[in-house]
Motif scaffolding. Structure first.
Motif, PDB file in Angstrom:
ATOM      1  N   SER A   5       2.030 -20.894  14.593  1.00 23.45           N
ATOM      2  CA  SER A   5       1.317 -21.858  13.770  1.00 23.45           C
ATOM      3  C   SER A   5      -0.137 -21.968  14.193  1.00 23.45           C
ATOM      4  O   SER A   5      -0.957 -22.539  13.488  1.00 23.45           O
ATOM      5  N   ARG A   6      -0.452 -21.421  15.367  1.00 20.93           N
ATOM      6  CA  ARG A   6      -1.841 -21.395  15.815  1.00 20.93           C
ATOM      7  C   ARG A   6      -2.545 -20.221  15.141  1.00 20.93           C
ATOM      8  O   ARG A   6      -2.054 -19.086  15.175  1.00 20.93           O
ATOM      9  N   PRO A   7      -3.686 -20.456  14.506  1.00 16.85           N
ATOM     10  CA  PRO A   7      -4.332 -19.393  13.731  1.00 16.85           C
ATOM     11  C   PRO A   7      -4.915 -18.283  14.591  1.00 16.85           C
ATOM     12  O   PRO A   7      -5.272 -18.481  15.754  1.00 16.85           O
ATOM     13  N   LEU A   8      -5.000 -17.109  13.995  1.00 16.11           N
ATOM     14  CA  LEU A   8      -5.714 -15.973  14.571  1.00 16.11           C
ATOM     15  C   LEU A   8      -7.012 -15.817  13.793  1.00 16.11           C
ATOM     16  O   LEU A   8      -7.001 -15.770  12.567  1.00 16.11           O
ATOM     17  N   ALA A  53      -8.989 -21.530  22.242  1.00 18.93           N
ATOM     18  CA  ALA A  53      -9.220 -20.084  22.314  1.00 18.93           C
ATOM     19  C   ALA A  53      -8.891 -19.595  23.722  1.00 18.93           C
ATOM     20  O   ALA A  53      -9.572 -19.946  24.680  1.00 18.93           O
ATOM     21  N   GLU A  54      -7.838 -18.791  23.842  1.00 15.51           N
ATOM     22  CA  GLU A  54      -7.371 -18.357  25.151  1.00 15.51           C
ATOM     23  C   GLU A  54      -7.433 -16.849  25.368  1.00 15.51           C
ATOM     24  O   GLU A  54      -7.414 -16.387  26.509  1.00 15.51           O
ATOM     25  N   ALA A  55      -7.496 -16.074  24.296  1.00 11.43           N
ATOM     26  CA  ALA A  55      -7.544 -14.614  24.439  1.00 11.43           C
ATOM     27  C   ALA A  55      -8.391 -14.041  23.316  1.00 11.43           C
ATOM     28  O   ALA A  55      -8.388 -14.540  22.195  1.00 11.43           O
ATOM     29  N   GLY A  56      -9.108 -13.003  23.631  1.00 13.41           N
ATOM     30  CA  GLY A  56      -9.924 -12.347  22.625  1.00 13.41           C
ATOM     31  C   GLY A  56      -9.862 -10.836  22.788  1.00 13.41           C
ATOM     32  O   GLY A  56      -9.736 -10.331  23.915  1.00 13.41           O
ATOM     33  N   GLY A  75     -10.490 -13.668  28.288  1.00 11.51           N
ATOM     34  CA  GLY A  75      -9.481 -14.679  28.574  1.00 11.51           C
ATOM     35  C   GLY A  75      -8.237 -14.059  29.179  1.00 11.51           C
ATOM     36  O   GLY A  75      -8.299 -13.388  30.212  1.00 11.51           O
ATOM     37  N   TYR A  76      -7.084 -14.246  28.535  1.00 10.62           N
ATOM     38  CA  TYR A  76      -5.875 -13.533  28.949  1.00 10.62           C
ATOM     39  C   TYR A  76      -6.035 -12.073  28.557  1.00 10.62           C
ATOM     40  O   TYR A  76      -6.156 -11.746  27.388  1.00 10.62           O
ATOM     41  N   VAL A 111      -9.770 -13.760  17.950  1.00 10.30           N
ATOM     42  CA  VAL A 111      -9.578 -14.841  18.916  1.00 10.30           C
ATOM     43  C   VAL A 111      -8.202 -15.441  18.690  1.00 10.30           C
ATOM     44  O   VAL A 111      -7.816 -15.720  17.541  1.00 10.30           O
ATOM     45  N   ARG A 112      -7.482 -15.652  19.772  1.00  7.59           N
ATOM     46  CA  ARG A 112      -6.098 -16.121  19.685  1.00  7.59           C
ATOM     47  C   ARG A 112      -5.834 -17.251  20.666  1.00  7.59           C
ATOM     48  O   ARG A 112      -6.441 -17.295  21.735  1.00  7.59           O
TER      49      ARG A 112
END
Length: 394
Positions: free
Chosen positions: A237-240, A211-214, A171-172, A340-341
Motif C-alpha cells: 500500500s506504500r507507493p513506489l 523513503a527508505e530505498a532508492g 538507503g537499503y 524511491v520505495r
C-alpha cells in the motif's frame, strides 16, 4: 505498421516489448500514450490531487510547482487513486498516477546534478563497485568531468566512470546475489530526495511516506529494462515513485498476467509516476529510450538558472555553469530514472525481528521477490559494457 496482435506461442507482453525495442525497421509510435499533451482521450483520464496537503512554499523548496498547477492523469482500465462513482477518496484507492512534469522551470538541473554528481558517491553502492577498487569509485564525477566537459563530434565508446555507470542504490542497498534487503547494508537516505518524495506522495493522498530505498538507473540510447513485477516490499500500500530526467522513454504497463493487454506510454523528462496497490503488482518494462517528440521542450535547453522563487530554497540549489555543461551533455543522449520505495510499513519489521527492531533497527534480511520476464536471471549485470538496464525500477 500498427501495434502487433498477439501470436500463438508468444505472450502478449513479450510481443509488444520486442515490437518497440526493434531498430530495423523502426516501430510505429502513433499508439503511444503521451500525457504531456494533457488532453483526455479514450485512454487518458484526469486525476484529482490534494492541493491542501502541500503548501506552495513546501512545493517550491523541492523545486515543484504549486500542486494546483500539476497535471495528473490515470489510465482508463487501471485504478488511479480515486473512485469517482462511490466517492471513496478517503479510503485512498490506489493504483497508477502519472504527473506530467510538475517541476518549476530551472529546478530539474539540480536533480540531474544530484543523480550524476552526488548520489553515486560513497557510501552509496553502484555497479562499478563490482569490478573496480574503492579508490577508483570514490569520486566518479571528479574522474569523469574533464572528459565530459568537452563536446566531440565523433562517437566515442564509454570510457569515464560516469559513462560506465549503470545503477546506484540508496538507503537499503539491494543485494543482487542473495536477492535481499538488509539493515546491515544500509546508508542514510538522501534528505533532499526524501523531501521531494514526501511532497509528491502527500499530494497523492499518501501521508507519512518514508523513503527508505532508492534505485537509480542510467540508460544509454540503446538501453532497455526487461519485463518484471515489483513485489518485494512488505507493504504494497506504500507507493513506489519513479522520476525521469533526460531523454524520454517508452514505458509499457500490462496486467497481472503476461497475456493481459499492454499500454505503451511516454515518460518525458520531469515526469513522475506513482504506482501503488494493484499497480505495484502489474507487469511493466522499458523497451526503448527515445528523443523527446517534436515540439516537446528538451531538458538540455532549459539551462541552469533557477526561478527567483527558488533562490532561498533550503533543498534545491543553483547549478554552476560548469556542472551543467557536463550534465546537459550527458542527458543529450541518456536518461536517468530514480525509483524511491518504502521498504517497511508502519510498525513492520524484517522477518525474524521483534517489533522494536523495525525500519533501520532491523538486523535480518528480507527477500526481493520481483518476478522477471522471459526467464531472465535476476542477478544484476555487473559488466560496465552492458547494453541494457536489468533492474527492478522503471
Amino acid at each position: 505498421m500498427a501495434v502487433p496482435t498477439m501470436e500463438s506461442g508468444e505472450d502478449a507482453f513479450r510481443k509488444i516489448f520486442k515490437f518497440y525495442k526493434r531498430r530495423n525497421p523502426p516501430p510505429d509510435f502513433s499508439h503511444v500514450v503521451d500525457f504531456s499533451k494533457g488532453v483526455p482521450s479514450d485512454k487518458i483520464v484526469p486525476h484529482t490531487l490534494d492541493p491542501a496537503a502541500v503548501s506552495d512554499v513546501e512545493a517550491a523548496r523541492v523545486g515543484l510547482q504549486p500542486v494546483r498547477d500539476w497535471r495528473a492523469f490515470g489510465l482508463q482500465g487501471y485504478p488511479d487513486g480515486a473512485d469517482r462513482q462511490t466517492d471513496r477518496w478517503s479510503k485512498r484507492q490506489i493504483g497508477f498516477i502519472l504527473i506530467s512534469n510538475p517541476f518549476l522551470l530551472g529546478s530539474q538541473p539540480f536533480w540531474v546534478r544530484q543523480c550524476l554528481k552526488s548520489y553515486p558517491q560513497k557510501p552509496n553502492v553502484c555497479n562499478l563497485d563490482m569490478h573496480m577498487s574503492p579508490s577508483e569509485t570514490q569520486d566518479i564525477w571528479g574522474k569523469s568531468v574533464h572528459s565530459l566537459s568537452y563536446a566531440s563530434s565523433a562517437k566515442r565508446e564509454p570510457k569515464t566512470p560516469l559513462d560506465r555507470l549503470r545503477w546506484v542504490t540508496l538507503g537499503y542497498h539491494y543485494n543482487w546475489d542473495t536477492k535481499t534487503y538488509s539493515a546491515n547494508n544500509h546508508s542514510p537516505f538522501p534528505s533532499d530526495l526524501h523531501s521531494l518524495s514526501c511532497q509528491i506522495t502527500a499530494a497523492c493522498g499518501f501521508l507519512g511516506f518514508n523513503a527508505e530505498a532508492g534505485i537509480l538507473n542510467y540508460y544509454r540510447s540503446d538501453s532497455s529494462l526487461g519485463i518484471h513485477v515489483d513485489e518485494s516490499e512488505l507493504d504494497h500500500s506504500r507507493p513506489l515513485l519513479s522520476f525521469s530526467f533526460g531523454q524520454s522513454a517508452i514505458f509499457l504497463l500490462g496486467g497481472t498476467r503476461r497475456k493481459d493487454p499492454v499500454t505503451a506510454m511516454y515518460m518525458h523528462s520531469g515526469d513522475v509516476m506513482v504506482m501503488s496497490g494493484q499497480s505495484r503488482l502489474l507487469y511493466h518494462a522499458v523497451p526503448r529510450i527515445v528523443p523527446a517528440p517534436k515540439g516537446h521542450r528538451a531538458l538540455e535547453t532549459e539551462g541552469c538558472s533557477l526561478a527567483s522563487s527558488l533562490q532561498d530554497s533550503t533543498v534545491v540549489e543553483p547549478v554552476s555553469m560548469e556542472d551543467w555543461a557536463v550534465c546537459s551533455r550527458y542527458i543529450q543522449s541518456c536518461r536517468v530514472n530514480v525509483t524511491v520505495r518504502q521498504v517497511l510499513g508502519p510498525g513492520q519489521s524484517f522477518p525474524g525481528t521483534s517489533s522494536s527492531h523495525s525500519r533501520t533497527d532491523a538486523v535480518h534480511t528480507v527477500g526481493y521477490h520481483d518476478r522477471a520476464a522471459d526467464g531472465e536471471s535476476r542477478k544484476r549485470k555487473s559488466s560496465s559494457s552492458c547494453d541494457s538496464v536489468d533492474t527492478t525500477g522503471t
